[in-house]
Design a protein around this motif. Structure first.
Motif, short mmCIF file in Angstrom:
data_model
loop_
_atom_site.label_atom_id
_atom_site.label_comp_id
_atom_site.label_asym_id
_atom_site.label_seq_id
_atom_site.Cartn_x
_atom_site.Cartn_y
_atom_site.Cartn_z
N TRP A 1 -51.04 -49.63 -5.80
CA TRP A 1 -50.30 -49.87 -4.56
C TRP A 1 -49.72 -48.58 -3.96
O TRP A 1 -49.34 -48.57 -2.80
CB TRP A 1 -49.19 -50.90 -4.78
CG TRP A 1 -48.20 -50.52 -5.85
CD1 TRP A 1 -47.02 -49.85 -5.70
CD2 TRP A 1 -48.34 -50.79 -7.25
NE1 TRP A 1 -46.40 -49.67 -6.90
CE2 TRP A 1 -47.17 -50.25 -7.88
CE3 TRP A 1 -49.30 -51.43 -8.03
CZ2 TRP A 1 -46.97 -50.34 -9.26
CZ3 TRP A 1 -49.08 -51.52 -9.40
CH2 TRP A 1 -47.94 -50.98 -10.00
N GLN A 2 -49.66 -47.52 -4.77
CA GLN A 2 -49.21 -46.22 -4.24
C GLN A 2 -50.38 -45.35 -3.80
O GLN A 2 -50.17 -44.23 -3.34
CB GLN A 2 -48.41 -45.48 -5.32
CG GLN A 2 -47.11 -46.17 -5.71
CD GLN A 2 -46.36 -45.44 -6.82
OE1 GLN A 2 -46.86 -44.45 -7.37
NE2 GLN A 2 -45.17 -45.90 -7.13
N LEU B 1 -38.72 -54.74 -7.68
CA LEU B 1 -40.02 -54.12 -7.93
C LEU B 1 -39.86 -52.67 -8.38
O LEU B 1 -40.55 -52.20 -9.28
CB LEU B 1 -40.89 -54.20 -6.68
CG LEU B 1 -41.40 -55.59 -6.28
CD1 LEU B 1 -42.12 -55.53 -4.94
CD2 LEU B 1 -42.32 -56.16 -7.36
N LYS C 1 -50.94 -45.99 -10.09
CA LYS C 1 -50.48 -47.26 -9.54
C LYS C 1 -51.22 -47.51 -8.23
O LYS C 1 -51.06 -46.77 -7.26
CB LYS C 1 -48.97 -47.22 -9.32
CG LYS C 1 -48.17 -46.97 -10.60
CD LYS C 1 -46.68 -46.93 -10.32
CE LYS C 1 -45.88 -46.69 -11.60
NZ LYS C 1 -46.11 -45.34 -12.18
N GLU D 1 -48.47 -54.59 -8.46
CA GLU D 1 -47.07 -54.14 -8.45
C GLU D 1 -46.16 -55.22 -9.02
O GLU D 1 -46.28 -56.41 -8.69
CB GLU D 1 -46.63 -53.80 -7.02
CG GLU D 1 -45.25 -53.16 -6.97
CD GLU D 1 -44.87 -52.69 -5.57
OE1 GLU D 1 -43.85 -51.96 -5.46
OE2 GLU D 1 -45.58 -53.04 -4.60
#
Length: 267
Positions: free
Chosen positions: A89-90, A9, A87, A61
């Motif tokens: 997921w961040q 990832l 992003k 992601e």
């Protein structure tokens, strides 16, 4: 296995640009920049509101194809620091709550069909479209809010002055369609200009340039008021000097009369 997945990832490349021009016309670019700027200024005191535009937002992601790039967007619950891309997921899973697309010939189908479907599936609460040339949308401004996974239209209303607007509950702002000055002067009909207004204060959201112009105008008015006060004081000082001179002349005349043996009070 977990470490291998994490490494895989982490090694995925997420482009920050598609190499294409930002917009296809001056009007599209100008309104994109205007909207981002005034919304950034409006929310600048709130550390947990991020405003941007024409930026890649990756929402899955490991999948660079899972990306959107709205013209203008507002995300609540994340810092307003600068980013090269966003992003999800961040960012604790935070997605835009408000999106505005500046519609043009090349983006009309995407803005009216494909993007609403994508944004609704992601849970974007409000989706707006604006056509700066009034060639592709009727009405020129459209707004929608998410109801049970589907977009329902927000009402296009009119102020007492006849200004069309749509209220954004998410932003707590009105998106107004303002008549251009040229049209007010009786020139050929022109597209209405998009402006953000705060309904609680009744004030238009200003760009940095407009704020500077207002500041300079206030300073000019202050300088003019000070000049008027200074002139009034000079006139008062001159009047006082004239009174003092008149008093001095009267005193000299009285002295001369006394020297001649005359009583000034009896003359």
């Amino acid at each position: 296995m977990m470490n291998d997945t994490r490494l895989a990832l982490d090694s995925v490349f997420y482009p920050e640009s598609d190499g294409q021009p930002m917009t296809e016309s001056d009007a599209t670019r100008d309104y994109l920049l205007y909207c981002v700027e005034v919304l950034q200024l409006y929310f600048q005191s709130r550390q947990n509101v991020y405003v941007s535009g024409n930026l890649f937002i990756y929402y899955q992601e490991g999948n660079p194809q899972a990306v959107i790039a709205p013209d203008v967007f507002v995300i609540f619950g994340v810092s307003h620091r600068k980013r090269r891309s966003y992003k999800v997921w961040q960012e604790n899973g935070k997605l835009p709550s408000f999106i505005l697309e500046i519609t043009s010939y090349s983006t009309r189908r995407q803005d009216e069909v494909e993007k609403p479907q994508r944004y609704a599936s992601l849970g974007v609460q409000e989706y707006f479209q604006y056509d700066p040339t009034a060639d592709y949308l009727n009405p020129q401004l459209k707004g929608f809010h998410l109801v049970e996974g589907r977009y329902e239209p927000l009402p296009l209303e009119s102020t007492s002055e006849g200004i069309l607007y749509i209220h954004s509950p998410v932003l707590r702002l009105d998106l107004q369609l303002q008549m251009p000055v040229q049209q007010k002067l009786g020139i050929v009909p022109l597209p209405r200009e998009l402006r953000f207004y705060d309904p609680q204060t009744g004030l238009k959201l200003l760009t940095r340039q407009e704020v500077e112009q207002v500041r300079e105008q206030i300073e000019r008015e202050r300088d003019l008021a000070q000049q008027e006060r200074d002139l009034a004081q000079q006139e008062r000082d001159l009047a006082q000097q004239e009174r003092d001179l008149a008093q001095q002349r009267a005193e000299r005349l009285a002295t001369r009369l006394k020297e001649m043996g005359l009583n000034p009070d009896e003359i």
